[in-house]
Design a protein around this motif. Structure first.
Motif, PDB file in Angstrom:
ATOM      1  N   LYS A 164       0.805  -1.226   0.000  1.00 51.67           N
ATOM      2  CA  LYS A 164       0.000   0.000   0.000  1.00 51.67           C
ATOM      3  C   LYS A 164       0.835   1.272   0.000  1.00 51.67           C
ATOM      4  CE  LYS A 164      -4.232  -1.864   2.005  1.00 51.67           C
ATOM      5  NZ  LYS A 164      -5.319  -1.633   2.988  1.00 51.67           N
ATOM      6  N   VAL A 165       2.110   1.153  -0.355  1.00 53.41           N
ATOM      7  CA  VAL A 165       2.929   2.371  -0.459  1.00 53.41           C
ATOM      8  C   VAL A 165       2.450   3.179  -1.655  1.00 53.41           C
ATOM      9  CG1 VAL A 165       5.236   3.270  -0.903  1.00 53.41           C
ATOM     10  CG2 VAL A 165       4.927   1.367   0.681  1.00 53.41           C
ATOM     11  N   TRP A 166       2.042   4.396  -1.415  1.00 61.28           N
ATOM     12  CA  TRP A 166       1.476   5.291  -2.426  1.00 61.28           C
ATOM     13  C   TRP A 166       2.618   5.891  -3.238  1.00 61.28           C
ATOM     14  CZ3 TRP A 166      -0.622  10.757  -1.055  1.00 61.28           C
ATOM     15  CH2 TRP A 166      -1.293  11.304  -2.162  1.00 61.28           C
ATOM     16  N   HIS A 167       2.639   5.625  -4.541  1.00 61.29           N
ATOM     17  CA  HIS A 167       3.740   6.054  -5.401  1.00 61.29           C
ATOM     18  C   HIS A 167       3.916   7.576  -5.413  1.00 61.29           C
ATOM     19  CE1 HIS A 167       3.576   2.088  -7.924  1.00 61.29           C
ATOM     20  NE2 HIS A 167       3.881   1.890  -6.659  1.00 61.29           N
ATOM     21  N   LYS A 168       2.823   8.318  -5.581  1.00 59.26           N
ATOM     22  CA  LYS A 168       2.925   9.776  -5.636  1.00 59.26           C
ATOM     23  C   LYS A 168       3.392  10.347  -4.293  1.00 59.26           C
ATOM     24  CE  LYS A 168      -0.460  10.550  -9.323  1.00 59.26           C
ATOM     25  NZ  LYS A 168      -1.734  11.221  -9.712  1.00 59.26           N
ATOM     26  N   GLY A 169       2.887   9.761  -3.208  1.00 55.15           N
ATOM     27  CA  GLY A 169       3.315  10.201  -1.889  1.00 55.15           C
ATOM     28  C   GLY A 169       4.789   9.926  -1.658  1.00 55.15           C
ATOM     29  N   LEU A 170       5.271   8.779  -2.141  1.00 59.34           N
ATOM     30  CA  LEU A 170       6.685   8.432  -2.022  1.00 59.34           C
ATOM     31  C   LEU A 170       7.557   9.429  -2.780  1.00 59.34           C
ATOM     32  CD1 LEU A 170       8.996   6.524  -1.211  1.00 59.34           C
ATOM     33  CD2 LEU A 170       8.447   5.149  -3.241  1.00 59.34           C
TER      34      LEU A 170
ATOM     35  N   LEU B 141      14.987   8.144 -11.923  1.00 59.40           N
ATOM     36  CA  LEU B 141      15.186   6.702 -12.085  1.00 59.40           C
ATOM     37  C   LEU B 141      14.170   5.913 -11.273  1.00 59.40           C
ATOM     38  CD1 LEU B 141      16.965   4.388 -13.186  1.00 59.40           C
ATOM     39  CD2 LEU B 141      18.364   4.609 -11.135  1.00 59.40           C
ATOM     40  N   ILE B 142      13.921   6.343 -10.028  1.00 58.15           N
ATOM     41  CA  ILE B 142      12.951   5.658  -9.169  1.00 58.15           C
ATOM     42  C   ILE B 142      11.538   5.813  -9.721  1.00 58.15           C
ATOM     43  CG2 ILE B 142      11.908   5.657  -6.864  1.00 58.15           C
ATOM     44  CD1 ILE B 142      14.649   6.443  -5.756  1.00 58.15           C
ATOM     45  N   ILE B 143      11.208   7.027 -10.217  1.00 60.18           N
ATOM     46  CA  ILE B 143       9.884   7.250 -10.799  1.00 60.18           C
ATOM     47  C   ILE B 143       9.673   6.348 -12.011  1.00 60.18           C
ATOM     48  CG2 ILE B 143       8.451   8.935 -12.006  1.00 60.18           C
ATOM     49  CD1 ILE B 143       9.679  11.101 -10.249  1.00 60.18           C
ATOM     50  N   SER B 144      10.698   6.227 -12.833  1.00 58.51           N
ATOM     51  CA  SER B 144      10.614   5.348 -14.006  1.00 58.51           C
ATOM     52  C   SER B 144      10.444   3.898 -13.591  1.00 58.51           C
ATOM     53  CB  SER B 144      11.880   5.511 -14.862  1.00 58.51           C
ATOM     54  OG  SER B 144      11.885   4.605 -15.947  1.00 58.51           O
ATOM     55  N   TRP B 145      11.100   3.530 -12.504  1.00 52.18           N
ATOM     56  CA  TRP B 145      11.029   2.140 -11.995  1.00 52.18           C
ATOM     57  C   TRP B 145       9.640   1.818 -11.458  1.00 52.18           C
ATOM     58  CZ3 TRP B 145      11.108   0.243  -6.719  1.00 52.18           C
ATOM     59  CH2 TRP B 145      11.382  -1.124  -6.629  1.00 52.18           C
ATOM     60  N   LEU B 146       8.954   2.838 -10.893  1.00 56.41           N
ATOM     61  CA  LEU B 146       7.633   2.623 -10.305  1.00 56.41           C
ATOM     62  C   LEU B 146       6.506   2.748 -11.331  1.00 56.41           C
ATOM     63  CD1 LEU B 146       7.973   4.656  -6.976  1.00 56.41           C
ATOM     64  CD2 LEU B 146       7.851   2.175  -7.199  1.00 56.41           C
TER      65      LEU B 146
ATOM     66  N   GLY C  34       1.989   0.226  -3.909  1.00 62.92           N
ATOM     67  CA  GLY C  34       2.707  -1.015  -3.663  1.00 62.92           C
ATOM     68  C   GLY C  34       4.112  -1.012  -4.226  1.00 62.92           C
ATOM     69  N   LEU C  35       5.015  -1.699  -3.519  1.00 61.86           N
ATOM     70  CA  LEU C  35       6.394  -1.857  -3.956  1.00 61.86           C
ATOM     71  C   LEU C  35       6.599  -3.284  -4.441  1.00 61.86           C
ATOM     72  CD1 LEU C  35       8.209   0.011  -1.043  1.00 61.86           C
ATOM     73  CD2 LEU C  35       7.735   0.871  -3.344  1.00 61.86           C
ATOM     74  N   PRO C  36       7.358  -3.479  -5.506  1.00 58.97           N
ATOM     75  CA  PRO C  36       7.576  -4.822  -6.057  1.00 58.97           C
ATOM     76  C   PRO C  36       8.183  -5.769  -5.028  1.00 58.97           C
ATOM     77  CG  PRO C  36       8.345  -3.134  -7.574  1.00 58.97           C
ATOM     78  CD  PRO C  36       8.018  -2.427  -6.302  1.00 58.97           C
ATOM     79  N   GLN C  37       7.568  -6.915  -4.862  1.00 59.19           N
ATOM     80  CA  GLN C  37       8.078  -7.913  -3.919  1.00 59.19           C
ATOM     81  C   GLN C  37       9.352  -8.552  -4.462  1.00 59.19           C
ATOM     82  OE1 GLN C  37       6.842  -8.541  -0.937  1.00 59.19           O
ATOM     83  NE2 GLN C  37       5.095  -7.162  -1.125  1.00 59.19           N
TER      84      GLN C  37
END
Length: 231
Positions: free
Chosen positions: A20-26, A42-47, A69-72
């Motif tokens: 439940k990690v919110w991408h925009k909030g991160l 780079l992180i934004i592209s990865w998400l 969500g973060l990739p398991q």
């Protein structure tokens, strides 16, 4: 404990925090921390543009995009998760706090000069205030609190434990006499006896298995050589 002053501990659990990690909030939090722009991109592209589908029996859903969500299994996910929650302790004021992964603990201790009734009132008011701040922060950043795993405990040296009523968003939290946190079972009296007893029990169980293996190896010397190891 030496001064016989009760201390309140609040243990907070969250619901499926990695999922439940919110991408925009991160991204907002990473930007506030001053992360280098190239690394942030780079992180934004990865998400971005992550897709998923659900299989139930022989049925398969349509492919949909995920914005939380973060990739398991990724080595980067735990680091991003820690960063996402690193500012949580700032909303807790001057009280001692500790967060490990999704396990948050806050210790609330009253002034020494107060009487017992005043101490209990202080713990209830401050405990409820802190719990409401945590609930507000969890809603703001879309990390739902798991109320069934959120409990409170009072550490004290008195014979009779003090009764406290702590609320989070109007819901009364369960008061426990013993709680396992980071591998240790903490009791109201700060005793490590439950942890020691459990450790001795595990040692005894391991010793019994080793003794059985030694006895069997004499009876069936080729058993362990011919039997494949368990996965």
């Amino acid at each position: 404990m030496t001064a016989n002053i009760p201390t309140l501990a609040v243990y907070v659990g969250y619901q499926k925090v990695y999922d439940k990690v919110w991408h925009k909030g991160l991204v907002v939090k990473l930007n506030r921390m001053g992360i280098p722009l190239g690394l942030l991109k780079l992180i934004i592209s990865w998400l971005n543009d992550r897709r998923a589908y659900v299989i139930f029996g022989e049925n398969k859903s349509k492919i949909f995009y995920t914005h939380i969500g973060l990739p398991q299994g990724s080595s980067l996910s735990p680091y991003l998760f820690i960063v996402y929650h690193s500012d949580l302790v700032t909303c807790l004021g001057a009280f001692s706090s500790h967060i490990f992964a999704d396990d948050l603990n806050v210790l609330i201790f009253p002034p020494i000069c107060r009487g017992v009734k005043s101490i209990i009132k202080f713990l209830e008011e401050e405990g409820t205030k802190i719990c409401n701040k945590i609930a507000y922060d969890s809603k703001k950043w879309k990390q739902s609190v798991n109320f069934s795993k959120t409990v409170v405990q009072v550490f004290h040296s008195q014979v009779q434990s003090s009764v406290v009523d702590i609320y989070m968003e109007g819901k009364k939290l369960e008061v426990v006499k013993e709680f396992k946190y980071l591998g240790l079972a903490w009791t109201n009296k700060m005793s490590l006896k439950p942890t020691i007893d459990k450790t001795l029990e595990n040692i005894q169980g391991t010793f019994s298995k080793l003794r059985w293996m030694k006895r069997v190896s004499h009876i069936l010397p080729g058993y362990f050589l011919s039997t494949p190891c368990c996965p």
